[in-house]
Write a protein that holds these residues in place. Structure first.
Motif, PDB file in Angstrom:
ATOM      1  N   PHE A 169     -11.430   3.794 -10.205  1.00 37.52           N
ATOM      2  CA  PHE A 169     -11.511   2.337 -10.236  1.00 37.52           C
ATOM      3  C   PHE A 169     -12.706   1.907  -9.395  1.00 37.52           C
ATOM      4  N   LYS A 208       9.441   1.665   8.788  1.00 36.30           N
ATOM      5  CA  LYS A 208       9.888   2.925   8.163  1.00 36.30           C
ATOM      6  C   LYS A 208      11.396   3.093   8.338  1.00 36.30           C
ATOM      7  N   ILE A 226      -8.526  -3.644  -8.964  1.00 35.07           N
ATOM      8  CA  ILE A 226      -8.273  -2.445  -8.157  1.00 35.07           C
ATOM      9  C   ILE A 226      -6.789  -2.412  -7.782  1.00 35.07           C
ATOM     10  N   PRO A 227      -6.089  -1.288  -8.111  1.00 35.17           N
ATOM     11  CA  PRO A 227      -4.654  -1.249  -7.804  1.00 35.17           C
ATOM     12  C   PRO A 227      -4.366  -0.749  -6.395  1.00 35.17           C
ATOM     13  N   ILE A 228      -3.327  -1.331  -5.789  1.00 33.67           N
ATOM     14  CA  ILE A 228      -2.814  -0.809  -4.518  1.00 33.67           C
ATOM     15  C   ILE A 228      -1.314  -0.626  -4.702  1.00 33.67           C
ATOM     16  N   CYS A 229      -0.816   0.561  -4.376  1.00 36.98           N
ATOM     17  CA  CYS A 229       0.594   0.906  -4.594  1.00 36.98           C
ATOM     18  C   CYS A 229       1.301   1.149  -3.266  1.00 36.98           C
ATOM     19  N   GLU A 230       2.642   1.113  -3.318  1.00 35.43           N
ATOM     20  CA  GLU A 230       3.520   1.302  -2.150  1.00 35.43           C
ATOM     21  C   GLU A 230       3.549   0.034  -1.297  1.00 35.43           C
ATOM     22  N   ASN A 289      -0.423   2.805 -11.674  1.00 38.81           N
ATOM     23  CA  ASN A 289       0.360   3.637 -10.766  1.00 38.81           C
ATOM     24  C   ASN A 289       0.815   4.896 -11.489  1.00 38.81           C
ATOM     25  N   PRO A 290      -0.131   5.778 -11.827  1.00 37.57           N
ATOM     26  CA  PRO A 290       0.205   6.946 -12.641  1.00 37.57           C
ATOM     27  C   PRO A 290       1.072   7.964 -11.894  1.00 37.57           C
ATOM     28  N   ILE A 291       1.014   7.956 -10.553  1.00 32.98           N
ATOM     29  CA  ILE A 291       1.738   8.991  -9.809  1.00 32.98           C
ATOM     30  C   ILE A 291       3.215   8.621  -9.664  1.00 32.98           C
ATOM     31  N   HIS A 292       3.495   7.411  -9.193  1.00 30.29           N
ATOM     32  CA  HIS A 292       4.889   7.032  -8.965  1.00 30.29           C
ATOM     33  C   HIS A 292       5.476   6.211 -10.106  1.00 30.29           C
ATOM     34  N   LYS A 293       4.612   5.551 -10.874  1.00 31.95           N
ATOM     35  CA  LYS A 293       5.039   4.730 -12.025  1.00 31.95           C
ATOM     36  C   LYS A 293       6.046   3.663 -11.599  1.00 31.95           C
ATOM     37  N   GLU A 307      -0.146  -4.181   4.347  1.00 31.42           N
ATOM     38  CA  GLU A 307      -1.263  -4.027   5.292  1.00 31.42           C
ATOM     39  C   GLU A 307      -2.592  -4.382   4.614  1.00 31.42           C
ATOM     40  N   TYR A 308      -2.722  -4.047   3.340  1.00 32.11           N
ATOM     41  CA  TYR A 308      -3.939  -4.401   2.609  1.00 32.11           C
ATOM     42  C   TYR A 308      -4.101  -5.916   2.544  1.00 32.11           C
ATOM     43  N   VAL A 334       1.954  -0.240   2.193  1.00 33.75           N
ATOM     44  CA  VAL A 334       0.498  -0.135   2.075  1.00 33.75           C
ATOM     45  C   VAL A 334      -0.058  -1.475   1.585  1.00 33.75           C
TER      46      VAL A 334
END
Lengths: 229, 222
Positions: free
Chosen positions: A2, A109, A70-74, A56-60, A80-81, A77
């Motif tokens: 990206f 957490k 631009i993607p931001i996941c979690e 989000n290809p990893i966690h979907k 904070e972004y 995260v």
């Protein structure tokens, strides 16, 4: 993959969401607190959109924030972004002091890894597992109760990062109580937590977010989280 | 006990302690190490007092104030000691670093443990495949770069490198070699170990593998 392209003055913010995800709601609240214009795209998790899978290809999973493509996941995260990108609008979500920040991140957490799973375990499980989950959750909530001693909000004087992270508890505890008949904490044993819940739900950015408390009750009833089940 | 008095409570086999030691070395922060030797049966009063929630190492003390959870500690060090930053500068780069931190922390160590903590052949095979699937995404994000953030050893490298001390044990019991599947990731391990900050902070993989053998014996798996 990206390439970041910044078009000043034309920030485009999209959020991939579901109505029920506690991780999504905290992002919506953050965007509202920061007065960030955004578009919400509600996903059907049984039939995920190609866009979500691309971003989000990893966690979907949701939430995914997409800022100028631009993607931001979690969710932690993303929070904070948002705080770093829209620094003072109108004020920071996280404190400036590194030690205070570290403490808030630690408890964030704790919310997600300990309190949330045991709370929902108590709601959803049966028999002995339900009892164990109840005891575990109560122990966790005692720690949160302590965090709130002499503090208006978890983040201090005003609502901030840690309140948004624990917000799932404020938002869902009463609706789930109504629908399931399961009451985990009350004003006598958890006065600080109950007072915090009320104050949090009155913050305009929180109060004006969808779904509200009544809608949550209706939606939980629809998915049949019935009493004694 | 003056300003910037830094202590780190550790246990020799913990990859989470090792990563904090690497971070401290990279940032050239002097510290005193306090070793916990018996985490299984007898945790020290200091540990129980300073990390009452998780009762785990590592715990960092900065001017006697405890900070817990290794990723949180390293983030704290980068903010409290701004020289020699470990994080990228821009918000997006930082969000990528945090994303991979979460991925590494949630997935790598548990997946590796699943390989050596069973005798059943089909469970070992499934665990190995799961581990390699997790490594696939890490290899993918590393790509052709020297380090996860580019040409500079940084936050994500530090989080992962301590965990690699356990990899030879996974390879032994899973009967595979990481370099056969992801040669660039294997090369990153070699490249990172060549850094003095890494080689002097990490426990030798041989010592870790011997620990795994002992743990398997304890659980009747050998």
């Amino acid at each position: 993959m990206f390439k970041k392209s910044v078009n000043k003055g034309m920030e485009k913010v999209k959020l991939f969401a579901t109505w029920s995800s506690p991780f999504v709601k905290r992002i919506i609240w953050a965007l509202k607190l920061k007065n960030i214009e955004h578009e919400i795209i509600y996903e059907d998790l049984a039939n995920k959109s190609p866009e979500l899978l691309k971003y989000n290809p990893i966690h979907k999973k949701v939430p995914v924030l997409v800022h100028n493509e631009i993607p931001i996941c979690e969710s932690l995260v993303i929070l904070e972004y948002i705080d770093e990108t829209w620094k003072d609008a109108p004020r920071p979500l996280l404190p400036k002091d590194p030690l205070d920040k570290a403490n808030q991140r630690f408890w964030a957490k704790f919310s997600d890894d300990q309190v949330l799973p045991s709370f929902y375990g108590y709601i959803m499980k049966q028999g002995n597992e339900k009892e164990e989950a109840k005891e575990t959750t109560l122990a966790h909530l005692k720690r949160v109760e302590q965090l709130l001693s002499e503090k208006k909000f978890l983040s201090g004087e005003s609502v901030g990062f840690l309140d948004l992270v624990f917000g799932w508890l404020a938002e869902n505890s009463r609706p789930l109580e109504v629908v399931t008949g399961l009451k985990l904490f009350d004003e006598d044993s958890f006065p600080n937590l109950c007072a915090w819940r009320d104050k949090f739900l009155e913050v305009p950015a929180i109060k004006e977010s969808w779904p509200d408390q009544e809608t949550l009750i209706a939606k939980y009833q629809e998915i049949n989280l019935s009493k004694g089940k | 006990m003056g300003k910037d008095d830094v202590k780190l409570m550790t246990m020799w086999a913990s990859p989470f302690c090792m990563r904090v030691k690497v971070a401290l070395a990279e940032k050239e922060i002097a510290y005193e190490e306090i070793q916990e030797n018996d985490l299984l049966t007898c945790k020290s009063d200091l540990l129980l007092k300073s990390n009452p929630v998780h009762k785990q190492v590592p715990v960092l003390f900065h001017d006697d104030k405890p900070i817990c959870e290794s990723t949180n500690i390293i983030t704290y060090l980068d903010e409290a000691f701004p020289a020699k930053p470990l994080f990228p500068e821009c918000a997006y780069g930082r969000s990528r670093a945090r994303f991979w931190a979460d991925y590494i922390d949630c997935k790598v160590h548990p997946a590796g443990r699943a390989i050596w903590s069973t005798k059943e052949k089909d469970e070992v095979e499934a665990a190995k495949n799961n581990f390699l699937e997790i490594m696939k995404y890490l290899a993918g994000t590393l790509g052709d770069k020297d380090y996860f953030n580019g040409d500079k050893f940084g936050f994500v490298d530090i989080l992962l490198i301590g965990l690699t001390t356990w990899f030879p044990a996974y390879e032994k019991y899973g009967d595979f070699k990481l370099e056969d599947h992801y040669p660039k990731l294997a090369a990153w391990i070699t490249r990172s170990w060549a850094r003095e900050t890494v080689s002097e902070s990490l426990t030798s993989p041989e010592k870790i593998t011997n620990l795994v053998i002992m743990l398997r014996k304890m659980h009747g798996l050998e």
